[in-house]
Scaffold this motif. Sequence first.
Motif, PDB file in Angstrom:
ATOM      1  N   GLY A  20       0.827  -1.214   0.000  1.00 18.91           N
ATOM      2  CA  GLY A  20       0.000   0.000   0.000  1.00 18.91           C
ATOM      3  C   GLY A  20       0.856   1.257   0.000  1.00 18.91           C
ATOM      4  N   ASP A  93      -3.626  -4.227  -5.896  1.00 17.93           N
ATOM      5  CA  ASP A  93      -2.751  -4.486  -4.736  1.00 17.93           C
ATOM      6  C   ASP A  93      -3.333  -5.613  -3.870  1.00 17.93           C
ATOM      7  OD1 ASP A  93      -1.885  -4.298  -2.019  1.00 17.93           O
ATOM      8  OD2 ASP A  93      -2.195  -2.139  -1.906  1.00 17.93           O
ATOM      9  N   ARG A 138      -7.122  -2.260  12.520  1.00 19.48           N
ATOM     10  CA  ARG A 138      -7.414  -3.452  11.710  1.00 19.48           C
ATOM     11  C   ARG A 138      -7.523  -4.684  12.589  1.00 19.48           C
ATOM     12  NH1 ARG A 138      -4.291  -3.721   5.913  1.00 19.48           N
ATOM     13  NH2 ARG A 138      -4.398  -5.931   6.461  1.00 19.48           N
TER      14      ARG A 138
HETATM   15 MG    MG Z   1      -2.152  -3.089   2.104  1.00 21.36          MG
END
Ligand code: MG
Length: 195
Positions: A20, A93, A138
């Motif tokens: 990312g 990605d 996350r």
């Molecule tokens: Mg990522």
Amino acid sequence: FDPEHVTVIFVLGGPGAGKGTQCANLVRDYGFKHLSAGDLLRAEQEREGSQYGELIRTHIKEGKIVPMEVTIKLLEKAMGEAVVRGSTRFLIDGFPRKMDQAVAFEKSVCPSKFTLFFTCSESTMLSRLLHRGETSGRDDDNVESIKKRFRTFVETSMPVVQYFEGKGKVLKVSCEESVEAVYGQVRTRLEEGLK
Ligand code: MG
Ligand code: UP5
């Protein structure tokens, strides 16, 4: 959209390798449209009324690959919308990370031009993810989930990299160094690949 008119580059590498981060650099300097399969899945998980919310949540927490129909549908929709707005070059990605996805996507959506593959040691990736986990929110940035993600990467996703390698379509970058140093290599590889 017509696959003839778009360029797709897959960006693969272990959890926390820096996919990312480097894609953001490429968007800034080359005007790619960046689509992270993980980000699309997390957004779908949060979407009110999604029939896949619970399925996505449990797969991500366990580091398992969400059934490909869900991910491909999300990617195809996002690509279609971006094409309408004028995008022609895509960084996809964190996808494909299982052989069935690789074959289905290239057949039914669009073949890839090449794959940028980010290599990184597990110890480096682990420390990056634990550090990010302090603030990311996350569900999978904890030691138990990270270990499962590493295992899925080795067992399920590496065969995809090997498949593309067999076709001579993988450009490798080592991601141990600083973001800037890695980016220097990413640019060199990308420009080779786009020639
Ligand atoms: Mg990522
Ligand atoms: N950082 C980055 N580069 C650095 C550097 N060179 N030096 C020092 N620090 C660096 O980076 C991670 C952290 O490291 C950040 O804090 C960054 O600042 C730092 P990032 O760029 O976010 O790494 P990335 O490789 O993108 O890591 P990510 O955690 O996003 O990788 P994953 O592949 O694990 O996550 P993804 O979101 O792609 O997938 C999550 C889950 O979704 C999967 O486990 C799976 O359950 C599911 N999924 C599917 O089921 N199907 C799919 O097709 C895709 C995902």
